[in-house]
Scaffold this motif. Structure first.
Motif, PDB file in Angstrom:
ATOM      1  N   ALA A 105       0.838  -1.209   0.000  1.00 11.30           N
ATOM      2  CA  ALA A 105       0.000   0.000   0.000  1.00 11.30           C
ATOM      3  C   ALA A 105       0.869   1.254   0.000  1.00 11.30           C
ATOM      4  O   ALA A 105       0.607   2.213  -0.738  1.00 11.30           O
ATOM      5  CB  ALA A 105      -0.929  -0.009   1.210  1.00 11.30           C
ATOM      6  N   ASP A 106       1.930   1.231   0.797  1.00 13.27           N
ATOM      7  CA  ASP A 106       2.843   2.388   0.848  1.00 13.27           C
ATOM      8  C   ASP A 106       3.528   2.598  -0.499  1.00 13.27           C
ATOM      9  O   ASP A 106       3.660   3.724  -0.976  1.00 13.27           O
ATOM     10  CB  ASP A 106       3.926   2.179   1.918  1.00 13.27           C
ATOM     11  N   ALA A 107       3.966   1.491  -1.087  1.00 13.39           N
ATOM     12  CA  ALA A 107       4.673   1.595  -2.379  1.00 13.39           C
ATOM     13  C   ALA A 107       3.734   2.148  -3.449  1.00 13.39           C
ATOM     14  O   ALA A 107       4.130   3.000  -4.255  1.00 13.39           O
ATOM     15  CB  ALA A 107       5.199   0.226  -2.789  1.00 13.39           C
ATOM     16  N   VAL A 108       2.505   1.700  -3.440  1.00 16.19           N
ATOM     17  CA  VAL A 108       1.533   2.171  -4.436  1.00 16.19           C
ATOM     18  C   VAL A 108       1.281   3.668  -4.237  1.00 16.19           C
ATOM     19  O   VAL A 108       1.238   4.445  -5.196  1.00 16.19           O
ATOM     20  CB  VAL A 108       0.209   1.365  -4.345  1.00 16.19           C
ATOM     21  N   ARG A 109       1.178   4.066  -2.989  1.00 17.91           N
ATOM     22  CA  ARG A 109       0.927   5.483  -2.716  1.00 17.91           C
ATOM     23  C   ARG A 109       2.095   6.349  -3.189  1.00 17.91           C
ATOM     24  O   ARG A 109       1.915   7.346  -3.875  1.00 17.91           O
ATOM     25  CB  ARG A 109       0.672   5.684  -1.208  1.00 17.91           C
ATOM     26  N   ARG A 110       3.300   5.901  -2.858  1.00 16.90           N
ATOM     27  CA  ARG A 110       4.477   6.673  -3.284  1.00 16.90           C
ATOM     28  C   ARG A 110       4.579   6.733  -4.796  1.00 16.90           C
ATOM     29  O   ARG A 110       4.836   7.778  -5.390  1.00 16.90           O
ATOM     30  CB  ARG A 110       5.756   6.027  -2.746  1.00 16.90           C
ATOM     31  N   SER A 111       4.346   5.605  -5.407  1.00 17.07           N
ATOM     32  CA  SER A 111       4.464   5.538  -6.855  1.00 17.07           C
ATOM     33  C   SER A 111       3.393   6.410  -7.515  1.00 17.07           C
ATOM     34  O   SER A 111       3.645   7.089  -8.502  1.00 17.07           O
ATOM     35  CB  SER A 111       4.325   4.081  -7.292  1.00 17.07           C
ATOM     36  N   ARG A 112       2.195   6.410  -6.928  1.00 17.64           N
ATOM     37  CA  ARG A 112       1.117   7.236  -7.467  1.00 17.64           C
ATOM     38  C   ARG A 112       1.484   8.722  -7.365  1.00 17.64           C
ATOM     39  O   ARG A 112       1.299   9.487  -8.314  1.00 17.64           O
ATOM     40  CB  ARG A 112      -0.172   6.950  -6.686  1.00 17.64           C
ATOM     41  N   ASP A 113       2.048   9.105  -6.222  1.00 18.13           N
ATOM     42  CA  ASP A 113       2.460  10.508  -6.053  1.00 18.13           C
ATOM     43  C   ASP A 113       3.507  10.896  -7.089  1.00 18.13           C
ATOM     44  O   ASP A 113       3.454  11.971  -7.686  1.00 18.13           O
ATOM     45  CB  ASP A 113       3.039  10.736  -4.655  1.00 18.13           C
ATOM     46  N   LEU A 114       4.448   9.988  -7.293  1.00 16.05           N
ATOM     47  CA  LEU A 114       5.514  10.266  -8.263  1.00 16.05           C
ATOM     48  C   LEU A 114       4.938  10.352  -9.667  1.00 16.05           C
ATOM     49  O   LEU A 114       5.281  11.247 -10.445  1.00 16.05           O
ATOM     50  CB  LEU A 114       6.589   9.166  -8.185  1.00 16.05           C
TER      51      LEU A 114
END
Ligand SMILES: Nc1ncnc2c1ncn2[C@@H]1O[C@H](COP(=O)(O)OP(=O)(O)OP(=O)(O)O)[C@@H](O)[C@H]1O
Ligand SMILES: [Mg+2]
Length: 392
Positions: A105-114
């Protein structure tokens, strides 16, 4: 919208919490390719743990140039370093353990922000601002340039968009340390003062192919140093924040106006000590000056360079003189000047050397972990420069 590429029919349900209810599952690379072609709203592809690593890497390689805003995240049953390095080199943003839903979930959030940032859709601005790290010492020759070039090179080669600004405006030697031949410098920002934009910033940077680092060099003519107003420096940093994850600032050995301005906007100051009395005295004065200027103490770290030099002064003596702990100690080694003379960063050239290990510790623990709460990727030469183009 997120795509899950997984051959297990139960996978979508398993990862739903992290991927969102509208995630679509596809079971082959052909279907993923078609979906990406047809639907430009897809911003993340999460690749399941049973998908062949080579296939996953091929997909990431192909989209990283054509569609850089697309985030690719890889799940693996076991996180092994070789596979992770291969994945990250191909452009996969993060590799996550398949059984760790929170990490996914954290990785998806970071990737989405990027992705949002790369696609130019950042609305909040502040949350995604690049972090500014100024490397400073009030004494010359203690290793500021060595540390800032190697730190920046490490961050860039870890896949983070990194800019190194040489604020040693009169005698800057970042470019020469990295064997770069800049055609522009901080001085060229003067004519763009007040309207520096992405194109302007692009015209100022020189790309370091081996790591993916972008550099804004110091002016070749030392007399231009005095012709660079401080507002040009602050504007350069402010604009760069919108495009880079990390902006590392190398400095001259004194509190120039530009240095003070950089300190003012920095998220972290890396202050260098060495085992000699004048350096410790100057560090003490620098710390007092920063206190006086209202610089928060928790936004500073002390690095002891040439920490094992046998010169009669010990690390404990430094700590008791400056009344602050040493975050990272970098050993003394002739390989350091040798690497500078070869124009290569020691972190890239000799990654296992104790100097490189210490600099990576600074980058990973003191910087990435501090600002992200974790180290999201192992070191790899992924090369995600903003203005340098493709993978090296
Ligand atoms: N850990 C180390 N071991 C051995 N030599 C080192 C180490 N760190 C730096 N040096 C050497 O010390 C010299 C000064 O380093 P550097 O140029 O990085 O310092 P600086 O603080 O940027 O200097 P200036 O204030 O002049 O800009 C260089 O020759 C460099 O190779
Ligand atoms: Mg220097």
């Amino acid at each position: 919208m997120n795509i899950l590429w997984d051959i297990d029919p139960a996978a979508r349900e398993r990862y739903q919490m992290a991927l969102g209810a509208d995630a679509q599952q596809l079971t082959s690379v052909a279907l993923v390719g078609r979906a990406l072609q047809d639907n430009h709203d897809i911003s993340q592809v999460v690749i399941g743990p049973d998908v062949d690593l080579a296939q996953a890497c091929t997909l990431a390689e192909s989209v990283r140039v054509d569609r850089p805003s697309l985030g690719v995240i890889l799940l693996r049953h076991r996180l092994d370093v070789t596979a992770m390095a291969q994945a990250l080199r191909s452009g996969i943003r993060e590799v996550v353990a398949a059984d760790d839903q929170t990490a996914l979930a954290d990785a998806v959030r970071r990737s989405r922000d990027l992705s949002a940032k790369l696609a130019g859709h950042v609305t909040s601005g502040q949350a995604n601002e690049g972090k500014v790290i100024t490397v400073f010492s009030a004494k010359g020759g203690v290793g500021k340039t060595t540390l800032s070039t190697n730190l920046a090179t490490h961050l860039a080669s870890s896949g983070l968009r990194t800019l190194l600004i040489d604020l040693d405006l009169a005698f800057g030697d970042v470019a020469i340390s990295l064997q770069l031949l800049p055609t522009s410098s901080v001085h060229d920002a003067v004519v763009m003062s007040g309207h520096l934009d992405e194109q302007g910033l692009k015209s100022l940077v020189t790309h370091h192919g081996a790591s993916g680092l972008d550099v804004v060099a110091a002016p070749p003519d030392p007399s231009d140093a005095d012709r660079i107003p401080v507002n040009v420096v602050t504007e350069l940093i402010r604009v760069a924040r919108g495009y880079y994850d990390y902006i590392i600032v190398d400095t001259p050995p004194s509190f120039t106006e530009g240095v003070l301005a950089a300190c003012d906007v920095s998220n972290l100051l890396v202050l260098i000590a060495t085992l000699d009395i004048p350096a410790v005295k100057n560090l003490r004065i620098a710390l007092d000056t920063l206190d006086m200027l209202g610089n928060p103490r928790d936004s500073r770290v002390i690095v002891l360079n040439r920490a094992d030099a046998k010169v009669g002064l010990r690390a404990e003596d430094v700590v008791s003189a400056i009344k602050q702990p040493i975050a990272v100690s970098i050993p003394n080694s002739t390989n350091v000047p040798a690497s500078i003379n070869r124009g290569v960063a020691i972190v890239l050239d000799e990654p296992k050397h104790p100097v490189s290990v210490a600099i990576r510790e600074l980058g990973d623990v003191q910087i990435r972990q501090r600002f992200n709460g974790h180290i999201d990727q192992p070191e790899t030469r992924r090369g995600r420069a903003l203005f340098g183009g493709s993978r090296r």
